[in-house]
Design a protein around this motif. Structure first.
Motif, PDB file in Angstrom:
ATOM      1  N   ARG A  88       0.857  -1.181   0.000  1.00  0.00           N
ATOM      2  CA  ARG A  88       0.000   0.000   0.000  1.00  0.00           C
ATOM      3  C   ARG A  88       0.902   1.243   0.000  1.00  0.00           C
ATOM      4  NH1 ARG A  88      -2.915  -3.569  -0.757  1.00  0.00           N
ATOM      5  NH2 ARG A  88      -4.965  -4.048   0.156  1.00  0.00           N
ATOM      6  N   ASP A  89       0.653   2.116  -0.968  1.00  0.00           N
ATOM      7  CA  ASP A  89       1.376   3.399  -1.020  1.00  0.00           C
ATOM      8  C   ASP A  89       2.885   3.225  -0.955  1.00  0.00           C
ATOM      9  OD1 ASP A  89      -1.097   4.737  -1.103  1.00  0.00           O
ATOM     10  OD2 ASP A  89      -1.245   4.693   1.091  1.00  0.00           O
ATOM     11  N   GLY A  90       3.395   2.226  -1.674  1.00  0.00           N
ATOM     12  CA  GLY A  90       4.836   2.011  -1.747  1.00  0.00           C
ATOM     13  C   GLY A  90       5.440   1.304  -0.556  1.00  0.00           C
ATOM     14  N   LYS A  91       4.608   0.825   0.371  1.00  0.00           N
ATOM     15  CA  LYS A  91       5.082   0.111   1.557  1.00  0.00           C
ATOM     16  C   LYS A  91       4.529  -1.310   1.571  1.00  0.00           C
ATOM     17  CE  LYS A  91       7.164   3.643   3.615  1.00  0.00           C
ATOM     18  NZ  LYS A  91       8.598   3.648   3.961  1.00  0.00           N
ATOM     19  N   THR A  92       5.285  -2.205   2.177  1.00  0.00           N
ATOM     20  CA  THR A  92       4.805  -3.562   2.388  1.00  0.00           C
ATOM     21  C   THR A  92       5.094  -3.967   3.831  1.00  0.00           C
ATOM     22  OG1 THR A  92       4.767  -5.805   1.438  1.00  0.00           O
ATOM     23  CG2 THR A  92       6.931  -4.781   1.714  1.00  0.00           C
ATOM     24  N   LEU A  93       4.460  -5.035   4.289  1.00  0.00           N
ATOM     25  CA  LEU A  93       4.592  -5.475   5.679  1.00  0.00           C
ATOM     26  C   LEU A  93       5.693  -6.517   5.824  1.00  0.00           C
ATOM     27  CD1 LEU A  93       0.806  -5.790   6.470  1.00  0.00           C
ATOM     28  CD2 LEU A  93       2.391  -4.346   7.745  1.00  0.00           C
ATOM     29  N   PHE A  94       6.484  -6.336   6.863  1.00  0.00           N
ATOM     30  CA  PHE A  94       7.546  -7.281   7.201  1.00  0.00           C
ATOM     31  C   PHE A  94       7.352  -7.687   8.659  1.00  0.00           C
ATOM     32  CE2 PHE A  94      12.011  -7.717   8.888  1.00  0.00           C
ATOM     33  CZ  PHE A  94      12.244  -8.965   8.337  1.00  0.00           C
ATOM     34  N   THR A  95       7.349  -8.987   8.911  1.00  0.00           N
ATOM     35  CA  THR A  95       7.091  -9.503  10.254  1.00  0.00           C
ATOM     36  C   THR A  95       8.187 -10.459  10.693  1.00  0.00           C
ATOM     37  OG1 THR A  95       4.681  -9.332  10.068  1.00  0.00           O
ATOM     38  CG2 THR A  95       5.525 -10.905  11.671  1.00  0.00           C
ATOM     39  N   VAL A  96       8.609 -10.297  11.928  1.00  0.00           N
ATOM     40  CA  VAL A  96       9.458 -11.280  12.608  1.00  0.00           C
ATOM     41  C   VAL A  96       8.639 -11.846  13.759  1.00  0.00           C
ATOM     42  CG1 VAL A  96      11.521 -11.611  14.015  1.00  0.00           C
ATOM     43  CG2 VAL A  96      11.609 -10.110  12.013  1.00  0.00           C
ATOM     44  N   LEU A  97       8.384 -13.161  13.722  1.00  0.00           N
ATOM     45  CA  LEU A  97       7.715 -13.770  14.868  1.00  0.00           C
ATOM     46  C   LEU A  97       8.604 -14.861  15.438  1.00  0.00           C
ATOM     47  CD1 LEU A  97       4.954 -16.274  13.835  1.00  0.00           C
ATOM     48  CD2 LEU A  97       6.013 -14.859  12.093  1.00  0.00           C
ATOM     49  N   THR A  98       8.724 -14.856  16.749  1.00  0.00           N
ATOM     50  CA  THR A  98       9.628 -15.748  17.456  1.00  0.00           C
ATOM     51  C   THR A  98       8.849 -16.461  18.546  1.00  0.00           C
ATOM     52  OG1 THR A  98      11.416 -14.161  17.032  1.00  0.00           O
ATOM     53  CG2 THR A  98      11.838 -15.879  18.658  1.00  0.00           C
ATOM     54  N   TYR A  99       9.134 -17.756  18.715  1.00  0.00           N
ATOM     55  CA  TYR A  99       8.316 -18.550  19.631  1.00  0.00           C
ATOM     56  C   TYR A  99       9.072 -19.785  20.104  1.00  0.00           C
ATOM     57  CZ  TYR A  99       7.463 -20.754  15.069  1.00  0.00           C
ATOM     58  OH  TYR A  99       7.617 -21.325  13.833  1.00  0.00           O
ATOM     59  N   ALA A 100       8.476 -20.450  21.071  1.00  0.00           N
ATOM     60  CA  ALA A 100       9.023 -21.696  21.598  1.00  0.00           C
ATOM     61  C   ALA A 100       8.096 -22.849  21.217  1.00  0.00           C
ATOM     62  CB  ALA A 100       9.148 -21.620  23.121  1.00  0.00           C
ATOM     63  N   HIS A 101       8.665 -23.854  20.581  1.00  0.00           N
ATOM     64  CA  HIS A 101       7.907 -25.070  20.296  1.00  0.00           C
ATOM     65  C   HIS A 101       7.711 -25.871  21.576  1.00  0.00           C
ATOM     66  CE1 HIS A 101       7.562 -25.289  15.913  1.00  0.00           C
ATOM     67  NE2 HIS A 101       8.785 -24.780  15.819  1.00  0.00           N
ATOM     68  N   ARG A 102       6.713 -26.729  21.539  1.00  0.00           N
ATOM     69  CA  ARG A 102       6.557 -27.749  22.564  1.00  0.00           C
ATOM     70  C   ARG A 102       6.415 -29.088  21.865  1.00  0.00           C
ATOM     71  NH1 ARG A 102       8.884 -24.978  25.035  1.00  0.00           N
ATOM     72  NH2 ARG A 102       8.385 -23.759  26.887  1.00  0.00           N
ATOM     73  N   HIS A 103       7.549 -29.839  21.819  1.00  0.00           N
ATOM     74  CA  HIS A 103       7.571 -31.195  21.271  1.00  0.00           C
ATOM     75  C   HIS A 103       7.154 -31.210  19.806  1.00  0.00           C
ATOM     76  CE1 HIS A 103       8.108 -32.097  25.447  1.00  0.00           C
ATOM     77  NE2 HIS A 103       6.904 -31.657  25.756  1.00  0.00           N
TER      78      HIS A 103
END
Length: 301
Positions: free
Chosen positions: A88-103
């Motif tokens: 949108r309007d020359g911008k895009t979304l960038f996401t960093v998601l960090t988490y802990a797995h369980r098994h």
């Protein structure tokens, strides 16, 4: 809103997923060559394409989302040919998601899955508007960096999966410290990205002014950023795109607002994406406390 014209064509050779072991030396170089061998990968694809997909399952916890609006032209270099990013309007979304797995392991293992390890993982992604051939993407993300703290999982993902080519961190921290959550990824000599952030609970669900031109509310922004049903990744040795189906049934009512601790968010990749220094440390962030996670299928486009 008015749709912007197609992004300029990107180069056909993308190398940001190339694996480099975090510890220099002969063993690391040998492992990197092994999991990147075109012959071995082609043989694996030939065998596994004839077998039913092994569904993978985990219960992930403490999922921290860090989100930025970045320059769409700079981000386009990460997109494979034929893939157009949401913008949108020359911008895009960038996401960093960090988490802990369980098994994290095969769903077919049933109760025995509790014997599987629980690695830390960080996914770095953009949001896809169009797939090759002009198909509308729906709820699809493009993985550009995936990092794990476990050599077994990182190397295993390299050898057994095309959709989740992961990097191995030399050091990876993601834990609660009092009311805050601290995340640190140290790449060492390897190809994992670097990250340092600390977030804490926010008093209100406030949409940043920079995001207000893209979303009507905090809730609509969170829904867009959270709810996906598949992911793609560029497969360098095959020159193709891997597409994987995921099941991530996030309860939006349980999502909690966060704020970055001033001076405690450092992500060098943002400079490549045209984010001004003052905005790098001020992501739009929130927490998903826990959610079941499954990888349902995978194929090459």
């Amino acid at each position: 809103m008015t749709r912007l014209p197609p992004q300029p064509q990107q180069p056909t050779r993308l190398t940001h997923n190339r694996f480099v072991h975090p510890r220099p030396g002969l063993p690391g170089r040998w492992l990197a060559r092994l999991v990147s061998s075109p012959r071995l990968l082609a043989a694996r694809r030939a065998v596994l394409s004839r077998l039913p997909f092994m569904v993978l399952q985990s219960e992930v916890e403490q999922v921290v989302y860090l989100n930025w609006l970045v320059d769409a032209t700079a981000a386009a270099r990460y997109a494979p040919p034929g893939v157009r990013l949401w913008q949108r309007d020359g911008k895009t979304l960038f996401t960093v998601l960090t988490y802990a797995h369980r098994h994290f392991g095969p769903a077919a293992a049933g109760p025995l899955r509790r014997l599987y390890p629980s690695p830390l993982q960080s996914n770095w992604r953009f949001y896809v508007d169009q797939l090759p051939g002009g198909a509308r993407a729906g709820r699809v993300v493009l993985f550009v960096k995936n990092t794990l703290d476990s050599a077994i999982y990182a190397l295993g993902s390299r050898f057994f999966s095309d959709a989740l080519p992961s990097h191995l961190a030399a050091r990876f921290v993601h834990r609660r410290e009092d009311r805050a959550i601290r995340t640190e990824i140290v790449p060492g000599a390897g190809s994992a990205p670097a990250l340092r952030s600390t977030v804490r609970p926010a008093a209100t669900r406030t949409l940043p002014a920079s995001f207000a031109g893209c979303f009507d509310s905090w809730e609509s922004a969170v829904a867009f950023l959270c709810l996906q049903d598949s992911a793609i990744s560029h497969v360098e040795d095959a020159g193709r795109i891997a597409h994987a189906g995921i099941d991530l049934p996030i309860d939006l009512a349980a999502v909690q607002p966060l704020e970055a601790v001033i001076g405690e968010c450092n992500l060098p990749m943002l400079r490549e994406l045209g984010v001004p220094p003052g905005e790098c440390a001020q992501p739009f962030c929130f927490l998903v406390p826990a959610v079941p996670f499954r990888v349902l299928w995978e194929r090459l486009l």
